[in-house]
Design an enzyme around this catalytic site. Structure first.
Site, short mmCIF file in Angstrom:
data_model
loop_
_atom_site.label_atom_id
_atom_site.label_comp_id
_atom_site.label_asym_id
_atom_site.label_seq_id
_atom_site.Cartn_x
_atom_site.Cartn_y
_atom_site.Cartn_z
N ASP A 66 0.93 2.96 8.79
CA ASP A 66 1.67 2.18 7.80
C ASP A 66 1.27 0.72 7.95
OD1 ASP A 66 3.88 0.69 6.47
OD2 ASP A 66 4.84 2.66 6.38
N ILE A 67 1.09 0.02 6.83
CA ILE A 67 0.65 -1.38 6.92
C ILE A 67 1.77 -2.33 7.32
CG2 ILE A 67 -1.28 -1.03 5.34
CD1 ILE A 67 0.35 -2.60 3.24
N HIS A 135 5.59 11.19 1.23
CA HIS A 135 4.99 10.70 2.48
C HIS A 135 6.01 10.78 3.60
CE1 HIS A 135 6.57 7.14 0.35
NE2 HIS A 135 6.78 6.59 1.54
N HIS A 137 7.29 9.65 7.15
CA HIS A 137 7.24 8.54 8.10
C HIS A 137 7.31 9.13 9.51
CE1 HIS A 137 7.69 5.07 5.41
NE2 HIS A 137 8.33 5.93 4.64
#
Length: 176
Positions: A66-67, A135, A137
């Site tokens: 994750d960015i 998505h 996490h």
């Protein structure tokens, strides 16, 4: 939340089947799935059209960092097939969620995380999804998440659901 800043189509359609081609056949050659959405950043990442360091990539899934990490290790696992979000899943998608979990846990172990009890695995619920593509996490160690991250990824809140709770919800759906 996933932190990829791009404009995206916010469709909420349910998962679609591949037109005459099995999912495995669609992905083995490295080609994009027929329901590949060019406006979706996660579709582009999953189909290797974006320059991202992939921790995992196969004919069905991709995993990457994750960015805007909410923990020292924060990965996202996405299906290469465009699926809007966890609310669009049906009972038959339990195996998809389980495969995503296995990929996330493997990515953690490959990156030195052995304590899988100190992990947070889950999905944001609409309308709290910043990217309209399913998505997972994967956050670890959960004990090292800061205050804001503990709120954003709060267990079984109105905006975040754990994998275990999602699977229980999917199991309770009627067969189709």
């Amino acid at each position: 939340m996933a932190a990829v800043r791009v404009e995206e189509d916010r469709d909420t359609a349910a998962p679609t089947e591949t037109g005459g081609v099995s999912e495995a056949q669609a992905g083995r050659s490295g080609e994009a799935y027929p329901e590949f959405n060019r406006k979706c950043i996660f579709c582009r990442i999953g189909n290797r059209e974006e320059s991202v360091d992939l921790l995992h990539w196969d004919d069905q899934f991709a995993c990457f960092r994750d960015i805007r990490p909410g923990a020292p290790h924060h990965y996202l696992v996405v299906p290469r097939k465009h699926i809007a979000n966890c609310k669009s899943l049906k009972k038959e998608h339990i195996s998809v969620v389980q495969k995503m979990v296995n990929i996330g846990k493997n990515a953690l172990q490959q990156n030195g995380i052995d304590d899988l009890a100190d992990v947070r695995l889950g999905f944001h619920l609409p309308p709290f999804c910043t990217i309209t593509h399913l998505h997972l996490h994967v956050l670890a160690p959960a004990s090292q998440m800061g205050f804001i991250s503990r709120m954003v990824y709060r267990v079984n809140s109105y905006w975040f659901i754990t994998v275990d709770q999602l699977i229980e919800n999917l199991k309770s759906l009627p067969d189709e």
